[in-house]
Design a protein around this motif. Structure first.
Motif, PDB file in Angstrom:
ATOM      1  N   MET A 247       0.838  -1.202   0.000  1.00  0.00           N
ATOM      2  CA  MET A 247       0.000   0.000   0.000  1.00  0.00           C
ATOM      3  C   MET A 247       0.874   1.253   0.000  1.00  0.00           C
ATOM      4  O   MET A 247       1.825   1.353   0.779  1.00  0.00           O
ATOM      5  N   LYS A 248       0.527   2.206  -0.887  1.00  0.00           N
ATOM      6  CA  LYS A 248       1.245   3.472  -0.915  1.00  0.00           C
ATOM      7  C   LYS A 248       0.820   4.327   0.275  1.00  0.00           C
ATOM      8  O   LYS A 248      -0.365   4.580   0.487  1.00  0.00           O
ATOM      9  N   LYS A 249       1.790   4.756   1.053  1.00  0.00           N
ATOM     10  CA  LYS A 249       1.476   5.586   2.217  1.00  0.00           C
ATOM     11  C   LYS A 249       1.233   7.033   1.784  1.00  0.00           C
ATOM     12  O   LYS A 249       1.937   7.555   0.918  1.00  0.00           O
ATOM     13  N   PRO A 250       0.252   7.690   2.398  1.00  0.00           N
ATOM     14  CA  PRO A 250       0.047   9.115   2.111  1.00  0.00           C
ATOM     15  C   PRO A 250       1.150   9.940   2.765  1.00  0.00           C
ATOM     16  O   PRO A 250       1.782   9.513   3.732  1.00  0.00           O
ATOM     17  N   GLU A 251       1.373  11.101   2.216  1.00  0.00           N
ATOM     18  CA  GLU A 251       2.291  12.047   2.838  1.00  0.00           C
ATOM     19  C   GLU A 251       1.679  12.567   4.134  1.00  0.00           C
ATOM     20  O   GLU A 251       0.489  12.832   4.210  1.00  0.00           O
ATOM     21  N   LEU A 252       2.501  12.723   5.165  1.00  0.00           N
ATOM     22  CA  LEU A 252       2.072  13.335   6.423  1.00  0.00           C
ATOM     23  C   LEU A 252       2.709  14.721   6.507  1.00  0.00           C
ATOM     24  O   LEU A 252       3.926  14.859   6.547  1.00  0.00           O
ATOM     25  N   LEU A 253       1.851  15.740   6.501  1.00  0.00           N
ATOM     26  CA  LEU A 253       2.281  17.136   6.434  1.00  0.00           C
ATOM     27  C   LEU A 253       1.875  17.861   7.717  1.00  0.00           C
ATOM     28  O   LEU A 253       0.773  17.665   8.224  1.00  0.00           O
ATOM     29  N   CYS A 254       2.765  18.699   8.238  1.00  0.00           N
ATOM     30  CA  CYS A 254       2.445  19.481   9.440  1.00  0.00           C
ATOM     31  C   CYS A 254       2.977  20.900   9.281  1.00  0.00           C
ATOM     32  O   CYS A 254       3.992  21.125   8.607  1.00  0.00           O
ATOM     33  N   THR A 255       2.299  21.848   9.892  1.00  0.00           N
ATOM     34  CA  THR A 255       2.777  23.230   9.900  1.00  0.00           C
ATOM     35  C   THR A 255       3.921  23.376  10.898  1.00  0.00           C
ATOM     36  O   THR A 255       4.109  22.543  11.785  1.00  0.00           O
ATOM     37  N   ALA A 256       4.674  24.455  10.758  1.00  0.00           N
ATOM     38  CA  ALA A 256       5.758  24.747  11.707  1.00  0.00           C
ATOM     39  C   ALA A 256       5.830  26.247  11.936  1.00  0.00           C
ATOM     40  O   ALA A 256       5.717  27.033  10.987  1.00  0.00           O
TER      41      ALA A 256
ATOM     42  N   ASP B 146      -7.850   4.886   8.072  1.00  0.00           N
ATOM     43  CA  ASP B 146      -7.915   3.733   7.166  1.00  0.00           C
ATOM     44  C   ASP B 146      -8.829   4.013   5.979  1.00  0.00           C
ATOM     45  O   ASP B 146      -8.538   3.604   4.841  1.00  0.00           O
ATOM     46  N   GLU B 147      -9.941   4.725   6.214  1.00  0.00           N
ATOM     47  CA  GLU B 147     -10.862   5.036   5.117  1.00  0.00           C
ATOM     48  C   GLU B 147     -10.218   5.983   4.112  1.00  0.00           C
ATOM     49  O   GLU B 147     -10.396   5.841   2.897  1.00  0.00           O
ATOM     50  N   LEU B 148      -9.472   6.952   4.609  1.00  0.00           N
ATOM     51  CA  LEU B 148      -8.797   7.891   3.712  1.00  0.00           C
ATOM     52  C   LEU B 148      -7.646   7.205   2.974  1.00  0.00           C
ATOM     53  O   LEU B 148      -7.374   7.510   1.808  1.00  0.00           O
ATOM     54  N   MET B 149      -6.992   6.276   3.638  1.00  0.00           N
ATOM     55  CA  MET B 149      -5.910   5.548   2.983  1.00  0.00           C
ATOM     56  C   MET B 149      -6.462   4.597   1.926  1.00  0.00           C
ATOM     57  O   MET B 149      -5.871   4.429   0.857  1.00  0.00           O
ATOM     58  N   ASP B 150      -7.612   3.985   2.207  1.00  0.00           N
ATOM     59  CA  ASP B 150      -8.258   3.136   1.203  1.00  0.00           C
ATOM     60  C   ASP B 150      -8.647   3.947  -0.029  1.00  0.00           C
ATOM     61  O   ASP B 150      -8.630   3.441  -1.151  1.00  0.00           O
ATOM     62  N   ALA B 151      -9.000   5.214   0.201  1.00  0.00           N
ATOM     63  CA  ALA B 151      -9.368   6.098  -0.904  1.00  0.00           C
ATOM     64  C   ALA B 151      -8.141   6.640  -1.643  1.00  0.00           C
ATOM     65  O   ALA B 151      -8.278   7.345  -2.638  1.00  0.00           O
ATOM     66  N   GLU B 152      -6.947   6.321  -1.118  1.00  0.00           N
ATOM     67  CA  GLU B 152      -5.672   6.727  -1.718  1.00  0.00           C
ATOM     68  C   GLU B 152      -5.485   8.246  -1.749  1.00  0.00           C
ATOM     69  O   GLU B 152      -4.952   8.809  -2.705  1.00  0.00           O
ATOM     70  N   ILE B 153      -5.957   8.910  -0.671  1.00  0.00           N
ATOM     71  CA  ILE B 153      -5.693  10.346  -0.517  1.00  0.00           C
ATOM     72  C   ILE B 153      -4.179  10.545  -0.460  1.00  0.00           C
ATOM     73  O   ILE B 153      -3.466   9.791   0.204  1.00  0.00           O
TER      74      ILE B 153
ATOM     75  N   ASP C 224       1.563   4.010   9.520  1.00  0.00           N
ATOM     76  CA  ASP C 224       2.442   2.850   9.358  1.00  0.00           C
ATOM     77  C   ASP C 224       1.738   1.553   9.746  1.00  0.00           C
ATOM     78  O   ASP C 224       1.949   0.513   9.112  1.00  0.00           O
ATOM     79  N   ALA C 225       0.893   1.625  10.779  1.00  0.00           N
ATOM     80  CA  ALA C 225       0.179   0.428  11.221  1.00  0.00           C
ATOM     81  C   ALA C 225      -0.791  -0.054  10.153  1.00  0.00           C
ATOM     82  O   ALA C 225      -0.864  -1.261   9.867  1.00  0.00           O
ATOM     83  N   TYR C 226      -1.533   0.879   9.518  1.00  0.00           N
ATOM     84  CA  TYR C 226      -2.495   0.443   8.503  1.00  0.00           C
ATOM     85  C   TYR C 226      -1.794  -0.044   7.239  1.00  0.00           C
ATOM     86  O   TYR C 226      -2.290  -0.934   6.544  1.00  0.00           O
ATOM     87  N   ALA C 227      -0.636   0.543   6.951  1.00  0.00           N
ATOM     88  CA  ALA C 227       0.136   0.061   5.808  1.00  0.00           C
ATOM     89  C   ALA C 227       0.602  -1.372   6.051  1.00  0.00           C
ATOM     90  O   ALA C 227       0.737  -2.164   5.111  1.00  0.00           O
ATOM     91  N   GLU C 228       0.808  -1.703   7.314  1.00  0.00           N
ATOM     92  CA  GLU C 228       1.177  -3.075   7.683  1.00  0.00           C
ATOM     93  C   GLU C 228      -0.011  -4.015   7.543  1.00  0.00           C
ATOM     94  O   GLU C 228       0.127  -5.174   7.161  1.00  0.00           O
ATOM     95  N   GLY C 229      -1.215  -3.511   7.874  1.00  0.00           N
ATOM     96  CA  GLY C 229      -2.417  -4.323   7.728  1.00  0.00           C
ATOM     97  C   GLY C 229      -3.530  -3.840   8.631  1.00  0.00           C
ATOM     98  O   GLY C 229      -3.283  -3.194   9.652  1.00  0.00           O
ATOM     99  N   PRO C 230      -4.810  -4.119   8.257  1.00  0.00           N
ATOM    100  CA  PRO C 230      -5.960  -3.671   9.060  1.00  0.00           C
ATOM    101  C   PRO C 230      -5.894  -4.106  10.519  1.00  0.00           C
ATOM    102  O   PRO C 230      -6.271  -3.345  11.405  1.00  0.00           O
ATOM    103  N   GLU C 231      -5.418  -5.304  10.774  1.00  0.00           N
ATOM    104  CA  GLU C 231      -5.370  -5.792  12.159  1.00  0.00           C
ATOM    105  C   GLU C 231      -4.388  -4.986  12.996  1.00  0.00           C
ATOM    106  O   GLU C 231      -4.678  -4.630  14.138  1.00  0.00           O
ATOM    107  N   ALA C 232      -3.243  -4.660  12.425  1.00  0.00           N
ATOM    108  CA  ALA C 232      -2.264  -3.841  13.141  1.00  0.00           C
ATOM    109  C   ALA C 232      -2.842  -2.474  13.467  1.00  0.00           C
ATOM    110  O   ALA C 232      -2.617  -1.924  14.558  1.00  0.00           O
ATOM    111  N   PHE C 233      -3.618  -1.915  12.522  1.00  0.00           N
ATOM    112  CA  PHE C 233      -4.258  -0.617  12.744  1.00  0.00           C
ATOM    113  C   PHE C 233      -5.261  -0.701  13.890  1.00  0.00           C
ATOM    114  O   PHE C 233      -5.242   0.122  14.815  1.00  0.00           O
TER     115      PHE C 233
END
Length: 308
Positions: free
Chosen positions: A1-10, A233-240, A267-276
């Motif tokens: 699974m392709k992980k989404p980018e995690l963005l934060c302000t600074a 998980d829902e947003l990752m399934d949608a490939e945001i 990272d947990a959901y990329a590993e699998g639904p159970e890990a999430f």
């Protein structure tokens, strides 16, 4: 699974480094002369240092140039955009068409991300800006999950969604706080974020809406914070493509812990639904433990049926 980018302000260089080390893939910075509701003002040389620090850690830097520009605000904008390109920032966030027009005139090669707050509500408009040069669009905060998924399914650009933090509910170019204090016969003081001003509703005085002024006018912010951690998980399934944590009006320690929690959830959901599922309860408890008592965590409009 392709992980989404995690963005934060600074808000400053120290926070930028810390949120990257906590797991952010990209950081959003800017200066209030050119950007709306930036977490802290980065001068040009600070943007240069921030970009060097981020790139050294394998992260990206996006600079907000999403102010609403009046005629006299355009002076210096072409030079500023050229400087950002020379520094090597990874994208420029825009809302005003003037930025696109100037980018064309100066043949800017830096990727453009479209963030026009309430206007980003459908995929046709996002695709229009994609054809004009934008590579990413930030969906409006008032959209529910179904609408976001539909946008992603039809979008020709990357899609970014805010998953945590405060949102703006009102903006005016007028200095409303200063004008109110003058009307009340008070000596006006700078109504910056540092004063921690807020307004309440007449029948709901338990809700505190932060309000502040800067050179762009008055900003009234939400009384609650979005938190979509349990539903990543829902947003990752949608490939945001990108998840944004809005860290404005929060301290560095809070933002670092929030970034860390979202990093581990992704990272947990990329590993699998159970890990999430096994980790999400504990991660939510970590967020609740640091959440200010006067600010409720909600899912915003993500699961609200839109009534037109």
């Amino acid at each position: 699974m392709k992980k989404p980018e995690l963005l934060c302000t600074a808000a400053n260089l120290d926070e930028l480094v810390k949120v990257i080390e906590a797991g952010a893939d990209a950081v959003s910075i800017g200066h209030e002369r050119y950007g709306l509701r930036v977490a802290g003002n980065f001068e040009v040389e600070e943007i240069r240092k921030a970009t060097e620090a981020a790139h050294a850690r394998g992260a990206k830097v996006y600079v907000s140039v999403n102010a609403l520009f009046h005629n006299d605000d355009l002076e210096g904008l072409p030079e500023y955009l050229k400087t950002l390109e020379e520094i090597g920032v990874d994208a420029i966030v825009f809302g005003d068409t003037a930025v696109v027009m100037i980018a064309r005139q100066i043949r800017l090669k830096v990727p453009l991300h479209w963030n026009a707050e309430v206007l980003t509500t459908n995929y046709e408009t996002m695709n229009y800006w994609g054809r004009k040069g934008a590579t990413r669009a930030f969906v409006a905060r008032e959209l529910n999950m179904d609408a976001i998924v539909e946008i992603k399914e039809n979008a020709e650009v990357e899609i970014q969604v805010q998953v945590h933090g405060i949102t703006c509910i009102f903006h005016s170019r007028r200095d409303l706080v200063t004008n109110y204090e003058k009307f009340m016969g008070q000596e006006p003081k700078p109504a910056s974020m540092d004063r921690k001003l807020f307004i309440t509703e007449e029948k709901r005085d338990d809700l505190q809406y932060p309000i502040f002024e800067d050179r762009n006018g008055t900003h009234i912010m939400s009384a609650e914070d979005i938190c979509i951690l349990e539903y990543l998980d829902e947003l990752m399934d949608a490939e945001i493509d990108s998840f944004k944590i809005e860290g404005i009006m929060k301290d560095t320690d809070y933002n670092v812990k929030v970034v860390s929690a979202y990093r581990r959830a992704i990272d947990a959901y990329a590993e699998g639904p159970e890990a999430f599922r096994n980790n999400i309860g504990n991660l939510m408890e970590e967020i609740r433990a640091i959440q200010p008592s006067h600010r409720e965590l909600t899912t915003g409009f993500f699961f609200k049926e839109q009534v037109y």
